[in-house]
Design a protein around this motif. Structure first.
Motif, PDB file in Angstrom:
ATOM      1  N   ALA A 157      -8.941  -0.727  -0.081  1.00 28.89           N
ATOM      2  CA  ALA A 157      -7.956  -1.577   0.591  1.00 28.89           C
ATOM      3  C   ALA A 157      -7.351  -0.844   1.789  1.00 28.89           C
ATOM      4  N   ARG A 158      -7.097   0.444   1.646  1.00 34.15           N
ATOM      5  CA  ARG A 158      -6.493   1.216   2.735  1.00 34.15           C
ATOM      6  C   ARG A 158      -7.443   1.329   3.924  1.00 34.15           C
TER       7      ARG A 158
ATOM      8  N   ASP B  38       1.807   2.046  -3.379  1.00 37.44           N
ATOM      9  CA  ASP B  38       0.642   2.183  -4.268  1.00 37.44           C
ATOM     10  C   ASP B  38       0.462   0.938  -5.140  1.00 37.44           C
ATOM     11  N   ASP B  39       0.787  -0.210  -4.611  1.00 35.79           N
ATOM     12  CA  ASP B  39       0.758  -1.469  -5.355  1.00 35.79           C
ATOM     13  C   ASP B  39      -0.378  -2.353  -4.827  1.00 35.79           C
ATOM     14  N   LEU B  40      -1.540  -2.211  -5.424  1.00 31.68           N
ATOM     15  CA  LEU B  40      -2.722  -2.949  -4.974  1.00 31.68           C
ATOM     16  C   LEU B  40      -2.559  -4.447  -5.183  1.00 31.68           C
ATOM     17  N   SER B  41      -1.903  -4.871  -6.246  1.00 33.90           N
ATOM     18  CA  SER B  41      -1.766  -6.306  -6.495  1.00 33.90           C
ATOM     19  C   SER B  41      -0.904  -6.977  -5.419  1.00 33.90           C
TER      20      SER B  41
ATOM     21  N   ILE C 159      -9.410  -6.567   1.982  1.00 31.99           N
ATOM     22  CA  ILE C 159      -8.251  -6.087   1.209  1.00 31.99           C
ATOM     23  C   ILE C 159      -8.085  -6.933  -0.047  1.00 31.99           C
TER      24      ILE C 159
ATOM     25  N   ASP D 130     -10.248  -1.124  -5.482  1.00 29.36           N
ATOM     26  CA  ASP D 130      -9.390   0.056  -5.607  1.00 29.36           C
ATOM     27  C   ASP D 130      -8.558   0.204  -4.341  1.00 29.36           C
ATOM     28  N   ILE D 131      -7.505   0.975  -4.441  1.00 31.70           N
ATOM     29  CA  ILE D 131      -6.553   1.086  -3.339  1.00 31.70           C
ATOM     30  C   ILE D 131      -7.127   1.804  -2.123  1.00 31.70           C
TER      31      ILE D 131
ATOM     32  N   LEU E  32       0.829  -1.213   0.000  1.00 34.21           N
ATOM     33  CA  LEU E  32       0.000   0.000   0.000  1.00 34.21           C
ATOM     34  C   LEU E  32       0.861   1.261   0.000  1.00 34.21           C
TER      35      LEU E  32
ATOM     36  N   HIS F  59      -3.174  -7.278  -2.451  1.00 28.84           N
ATOM     37  CA  HIS F  59      -4.103  -8.393  -2.662  1.00 28.84           C
ATOM     38  C   HIS F  59      -3.444  -9.725  -2.339  1.00 28.84           C
TER      39      HIS F  59
END
Length: 199
Positions: free
Chosen positions: A92-93, A48-51, A83, A88-89, A45, A54
């Protein structure tokens, strides 16, 4: 703040009930696995890496596969599942903020055996000024709530896990001085230390 305290107290009691039937050695191994996955979510996070977030959330969830059947997995996996399924990020945050309180309680209640220092950190600007805590490896702030927008926003708090650099011991209380990103004590840090790196 009141809601955070209430959440933390209720989470602590839920965790103590959930882990009461788990043998200490197995519980320590589980907490280490959960903390490792959590720290990967945090760094994902912050980047900025959502994958990555995940994937690490799925590792967090799968860590419970080796846990006792007496653990309430549904409750303990809920934030990581949010998460893992976030589209979207920002979603997740928000889930990560709740997961953080759970992991802090787990580490405080069960302990972690990792040698790498893990610190508590806080950003007063997260979530519209409500603030947000997180755990991270090392002393260089990596804000998971703002990522590249304000990566160094926040203050570093106490060491919660890992070997203390000065004593070589694992912290039991962890009352180390909190230092803000701007070099001031955390309780006197001004908001201007939390400006965008691009400004």
């Amino acid at each position: 703040m009141k809601n955070t305290l209430r959440f933390s107290i209720s989470a602590f009691f839920a965790l103590s009930l959930a882990f009461s039937a788990v043998p200490p050695a197995k519980a320590g191994s589980l907490v280490d696995s959960l903390l490792d996955a959590y720290l990967t979510i945090q760094s994902g996070l912050a980047a900025d890496d959502l994958s990555t977030a995940h994937e690490a959330a799925l590792h967090y969830i799968s860590a419970f596969d080796s846990a006792s059947d007496s653990i309430n997995r549904e409750k303990l996996q809920a934030h990581a599942e949010a998460i893992a399924s976030a589209s979207d990020i920002e979603t997740a945050r928000k889930a990560f903020a709740s997961l953080t309180y759970q992991v802090i309680d787990l580490v405080n209640y069960m302990g972690a055996r990792s040698d790498a220092p893990v610190y508590m950190a806080n950003c007063p600007m997260a979530f519209g000024g409500e603030g947000g805590q997180w755990l991270q490896k090392g002393e260089t702030l990596a804000n998971p709530y703002f990522g590249s927008q304000m990566l160094r926003c926040g203050s570093l708090g106490k060491q919660i896990a890992g070997r203390n650099k000065a004593t070589g011991q694992h912290p039991s209380d962890g009352n180390l001085p909190a230092t803000a990103a701007c070099g001031m004590q955390a309780d006197s840090c001004q908001m201007n230390c939390c400006q965008s790196e691009n400004e």
